[in-house]
Design a protein around this motif. Structure first.
Motif, PDB file in Angstrom:
ATOM      1  N   PRO A  30       0.830  -1.216   0.000  1.00  0.00           N
ATOM      2  CA  PRO A  30       0.000   0.000   0.000  1.00  0.00           C
ATOM      3  C   PRO A  30       0.858   1.256   0.000  1.00  0.00           C
ATOM      4  O   PRO A  30       2.021   1.227   0.407  1.00  0.00           O
ATOM      5  N   GLN A  31       0.252   2.337  -0.429  1.00  0.00           N
ATOM      6  CA  GLN A  31       0.933   3.632  -0.365  1.00  0.00           C
ATOM      7  C   GLN A  31       1.058   4.060   1.094  1.00  0.00           C
ATOM      8  O   GLN A  31       0.197   3.729   1.925  1.00  0.00           O
ATOM      9  N   PRO A  32       2.115   4.797   1.434  1.00  0.00           N
ATOM     10  CA  PRO A  32       2.219   5.290   2.823  1.00  0.00           C
ATOM     11  C   PRO A  32       1.019   6.159   3.184  1.00  0.00           C
ATOM     12  O   PRO A  32       0.524   6.927   2.355  1.00  0.00           O
ATOM     13  N   THR A  33       0.575   6.032   4.432  1.00  0.00           N
ATOM     14  CA  THR A  33      -0.560   6.820   4.917  1.00  0.00           C
ATOM     15  C   THR A  33      -0.210   8.306   4.898  1.00  0.00           C
ATOM     16  O   THR A  33       0.836   8.694   5.420  1.00  0.00           O
ATOM     17  N   PRO A  34      -1.068   9.128   4.321  1.00  0.00           N
ATOM     18  CA  PRO A  34      -0.766  10.568   4.306  1.00  0.00           C
ATOM     19  C   PRO A  34      -0.817  11.165   5.718  1.00  0.00           C
ATOM     20  O   PRO A  34      -1.724  10.860   6.485  1.00  0.00           O
ATOM     21  N   VAL A  35       0.152  11.956   6.042  1.00  0.00           N
ATOM     22  CA  VAL A  35       0.194  12.684   7.318  1.00  0.00           C
ATOM     23  C   VAL A  35       0.558  14.126   7.004  1.00  0.00           C
ATOM     24  O   VAL A  35       1.495  14.373   6.243  1.00  0.00           O
ATOM     25  N   VAL A  36      -0.209  15.045   7.561  1.00  0.00           N
ATOM     26  CA  VAL A  36       0.083  16.459   7.328  1.00  0.00           C
ATOM     27  C   VAL A  36       1.106  16.919   8.357  1.00  0.00           C
ATOM     28  O   VAL A  36       0.848  16.842   9.567  1.00  0.00           O
ATOM     29  N   PRO A  37       2.258  17.374   7.924  1.00  0.00           N
ATOM     30  CA  PRO A  37       3.260  17.812   8.893  1.00  0.00           C
ATOM     31  C   PRO A  37       2.861  19.124   9.552  1.00  0.00           C
ATOM     32  O   PRO A  37       2.001  19.852   9.049  1.00  0.00           O
ATOM     33  N   ALA A  38       3.487  19.399  10.668  1.00  0.00           N
ATOM     34  CA  ALA A  38       3.185  20.639  11.385  1.00  0.00           C
ATOM     35  C   ALA A  38       3.688  21.840  10.598  1.00  0.00           C
ATOM     36  O   ALA A  38       4.635  21.750   9.817  1.00  0.00           O
ATOM     37  N   THR A  39       3.025  22.965  10.835  1.00  0.00           N
ATOM     38  CA  THR A  39       3.467  24.204  10.191  1.00  0.00           C
ATOM     39  C   THR A  39       4.781  24.665  10.793  1.00  0.00           C
ATOM     40  O   THR A  39       5.664  25.167  10.102  1.00  0.00           O
ATOM     41  N   PHE A  40       4.886  24.462  12.104  1.00  0.00           N
ATOM     42  CA  PHE A  40       6.103  24.884  12.797  1.00  0.00           C
ATOM     43  C   PHE A  40       6.782  23.663  13.421  1.00  0.00           C
ATOM     44  O   PHE A  40       6.094  22.754  13.888  1.00  0.00           O
ATOM     45  N   PRO A  41       8.104  23.628  13.443  1.00  0.00           N
ATOM     46  CA  PRO A  41       8.804  22.507  14.041  1.00  0.00           C
ATOM     47  C   PRO A  41       8.357  22.275  15.485  1.00  0.00           C
ATOM     48  O   PRO A  41       8.191  23.229  16.248  1.00  0.00           O
ATOM     49  N   GLY A  42       8.166  21.011  15.815  1.00  0.00           N
ATOM     50  CA  GLY A  42       7.791  20.676  17.182  1.00  0.00           C
ATOM     51  C   GLY A  42       6.301  20.562  17.395  1.00  0.00           C
ATOM     52  O   GLY A  42       5.852  19.909  18.327  1.00  0.00           O
ATOM     53  N   GLN A  43       5.523  21.227  16.529  1.00  0.00           N
ATOM     54  CA  GLN A  43       4.078  21.113  16.663  1.00  0.00           C
ATOM     55  C   GLN A  43       3.647  19.728  16.177  1.00  0.00           C
ATOM     56  O   GLN A  43       4.351  19.084  15.403  1.00  0.00           O
ATOM     57  N   PRO A  45       2.148  16.630  14.207  1.00  0.00           N
ATOM     58  CA  PRO A  45       1.624  16.306  12.880  1.00  0.00           C
ATOM     59  C   PRO A  45       0.185  15.830  13.014  1.00  0.00           C
ATOM     60  O   PRO A  45      -0.312  15.622  14.125  1.00  0.00           O
ATOM     61  N   SER A  46      -0.464  15.638  11.865  1.00  0.00           N
ATOM     62  CA  SER A  46      -1.920  15.414  11.891  1.00  0.00           C
ATOM     63  C   SER A  46      -2.324  14.121  12.576  1.00  0.00           C
ATOM     64  O   SER A  46      -3.448  14.007  13.062  1.00  0.00           O
ATOM     65  N   ASP A  47      -1.434  13.139  12.637  1.00  0.00           N
ATOM     66  CA  ASP A  47      -1.834  11.858  13.226  1.00  0.00           C
ATOM     67  C   ASP A  47      -1.358  11.684  14.666  1.00  0.00           C
ATOM     68  O   ASP A  47      -1.436  10.600  15.229  1.00  0.00           O
ATOM     69  N   ALA A  48      -0.871  12.745  15.283  1.00  0.00           N
ATOM     70  CA  ALA A  48      -0.379  12.646  16.665  1.00  0.00           C
ATOM     71  C   ALA A  48      -1.540  12.720  17.654  1.00  0.00           C
ATOM     72  O   ALA A  48      -2.568  13.349  17.385  1.00  0.00           O
ATOM     73  N   ILE A  49      -1.366  12.088  18.787  1.00  0.00           N
ATOM     74  CA  ILE A  49      -2.270  12.258  19.920  1.00  0.00           C
ATOM     75  C   ILE A  49      -1.681  13.380  20.761  1.00  0.00           C
ATOM     76  O   ILE A  49      -0.564  13.256  21.282  1.00  0.00           O
ATOM     77  N   SER A  94       5.218   1.072  21.965  1.00  0.00           N
ATOM     78  CA  SER A  94       6.169   1.750  21.090  1.00  0.00           C
ATOM     79  C   SER A  94       5.570   3.064  20.603  1.00  0.00           C
ATOM     80  O   SER A  94       4.386   3.124  20.260  1.00  0.00           O
ATOM     81  N   ALA A  95       6.387   4.093  20.562  1.00  0.00           N
ATOM     82  CA  ALA A  95       5.840   5.403  20.196  1.00  0.00           C
ATOM     83  C   ALA A  95       6.946   6.395  19.869  1.00  0.00           C
ATOM     84  O   ALA A  95       8.100   6.235  20.289  1.00  0.00           O
ATOM     85  N   GLN A  96       6.549   7.407  19.094  1.00  0.00           N
ATOM     86  CA  GLN A  96       7.358   8.617  18.908  1.00  0.00           C
ATOM     87  C   GLN A  96       6.768   9.667  19.833  1.00  0.00           C
ATOM     88  O   GLN A  96       5.550   9.877  19.839  1.00  0.00           O
ATOM     89  N   ILE A  97       7.622  10.317  20.601  1.00  0.00           N
ATOM     90  CA  ILE A  97       7.141  11.226  21.649  1.00  0.00           C
ATOM     91  C   ILE A  97       7.871  12.555  21.543  1.00  0.00           C
ATOM     92  O   ILE A  97       9.092  12.594  21.360  1.00  0.00           O
ATOM     93  N   HIS A  98       7.103  13.627  21.688  1.00  0.00           N
ATOM     94  CA  HIS A  98       7.686  14.973  21.689  1.00  0.00           C
ATOM     95  C   HIS A  98       7.300  15.670  22.987  1.00  0.00           C
ATOM     96  O   HIS A  98       6.122  15.716  23.348  1.00  0.00           O
ATOM     97  N   ILE A 240       3.138  18.667  24.286  1.00  0.00           N
ATOM     98  CA  ILE A 240       3.464  17.236  24.452  1.00  0.00           C
ATOM     99  C   ILE A 240       2.554  16.422  23.540  1.00  0.00           C
ATOM    100  O   ILE A 240       1.328  16.551  23.604  1.00  0.00           O
ATOM    101  N   TRP A 241       3.154  15.615  22.693  1.00  0.00           N
ATOM    102  CA  TRP A 241       2.348  14.758  21.816  1.00  0.00           C
ATOM    103  C   TRP A 241       3.051  13.427  21.575  1.00  0.00           C
ATOM    104  O   TRP A 241       4.254  13.289  21.822  1.00  0.00           O
ATOM    105  N   ILE A 242       2.235  12.486  21.107  1.00  0.00           N
ATOM    106  CA  ILE A 242       2.757  11.125  20.952  1.00  0.00           C
ATOM    107  C   ILE A 242       2.151  10.499  19.697  1.00  0.00           C
ATOM    108  O   ILE A 242       0.999  10.782  19.340  1.00  0.00           O
ATOM    109  N   ARG A 243       2.925   9.681  19.034  1.00  0.00           N
ATOM    110  CA  ARG A 243       2.443   8.912  17.876  1.00  0.00           C
ATOM    111  C   ARG A 243       2.726   7.438  18.158  1.00  0.00           C
ATOM    112  O   ARG A 243       3.863   6.998  18.023  1.00  0.00           O
ATOM    113  N   PRO A 244       1.720   6.692  18.571  1.00  0.00           N
ATOM    114  CA  PRO A 244       1.935   5.261  18.794  1.00  0.00           C
ATOM    115  C   PRO A 244       2.425   4.582  17.519  1.00  0.00           C
ATOM    116  O   PRO A 244       1.965   4.896  16.416  1.00  0.00           O
ATOM    117  N   LEU A 245       3.362   3.682  17.684  1.00  0.00           N
ATOM    118  CA  LEU A 245       3.919   2.942  16.548  1.00  0.00           C
ATOM    119  C   LEU A 245       3.448   1.503  16.657  1.00  0.00           C
ATOM    120  O   LEU A 245       3.874   0.784  17.551  1.00  0.00           O
TER     121      LEU A 245
END
Ligand code: MG
Length: 246
Positions: A30-43, A45-49, A94-98, A240-245
């Motif tokens: 499949p094609q990679p899932t589209p994710v809208v990146p943040a306008t500003f670094p650190g903010q 992205p669209s799929d973050a909790i 597992s997660a990406q965390i900011h 503070i945001w997180i993207r479960p992997l």
């Protein structure tokens, strides 16, 4: 005649190479899932909790389930010393965390007593927060360390009161059907954008963490490192945001 045969062989070889390349790149996944990146670094992205956006701490609680009471002032979450660590209600593996944080200026405190906090992954593994700007302590207890296990690769700490960032990639331990640890977890940390933990293997839960089941997801936890000699730390957090992997 010999020349013509060689040309044909070369053509056939080129055709086979093209076919192999096409097969390699055509792919059937499949094609990679589209994710809208943040306008500003650190903010986020669209799929973050988003766990803290400056408005409320409804997604956080104390260990016993009481609503978290760390105050929010001007959109900044401030550790209320002595009230306890703050846990997410949701549990993660597992997660990406900011996380963004600012440590207070505490010139009269030294070593581990100077602006100590931490981000606990799965509630078990602490990425140390400390004022490590001109504040020597044991290396695997300084800011950016996996506490007690791995010192940060470099000291990239900013002075107190300046905003700093942790971007963490955590792969939780994996357990077998027998509920025994099969593969230990790993952690990568960018501290203020600089690599300080490079896919290190977690050796076990870190000091002061909860003795929870490594086979289960756990909360993200922010540490209230209360110290009787340092009653107020005023550790600050934002964004503070997180993207479960999965
Ligand atoms: Mg700590």
């Amino acid at each position: 005649m010999v020349g013509a045969m060689k040309s044909l062989e070369r053509l056939a070889g080129a055709a086979l190479l093209c076919a192999a390349l096409l097969a390699q790149h055509a792919g059937d996944g499949p094609q990679p899932t589209p994710v809208v990146p943040a306008t500003f670094p650190g903010q986020p992205p669209s799929d973050a909790i988003v766990l803290f956006d400056g408005k409320d701490i409804s997604q956080w609680q104390y260990k016993d389930g009481r609503a978290g009471a760390w105050p929010i002032v001007d959109g900044i979450l401030t550790c209320k010393s002595g009230t306890g660590n703050l846990y997410t209600k949701r549990r993660f593996g597992s997660a990406q965390i900011h996380v963004e944080f600012a440590v207070p200026y505490m010139p009269d405190a030294h070593g581990q007593a100077r602006a100590n906090s931490g981000v606990y992954l799965q509630g078990r593994y602490e990425i140390q927060i400390l004022d490590s700007f001109n504040n020597p302590t044991y290396s695997n207890g300084s800011a950016g360390s996996l506490y007690g296990q791995y010192a940060p690769l470099v000291n990239v700490s900013r002075p107190p009161k300046e905003w700093q960032t942790y971007d963490i990639v955590f792969h939780a331990p994996k357990c077998g059907a027998d509920r025994k640890l099969a593969t230990p977890g790993t952690v990568t940390v960018l501290y203020n954008g600089v690599l300080v933990q490079d896919n290190v293997t977690v050796k076990g839960r870190t000091t002061s963490s909860d003795d929870t089941d490594p086979c289960e997801d756990g909360p993200l936890m922010l540490q209230d490192h209360y110290h009787p000699d340092v009653k107020e730390t005023f550790m600050q957090f934002r964004n503070i945001w997180i993207r479960p992997l999965s």
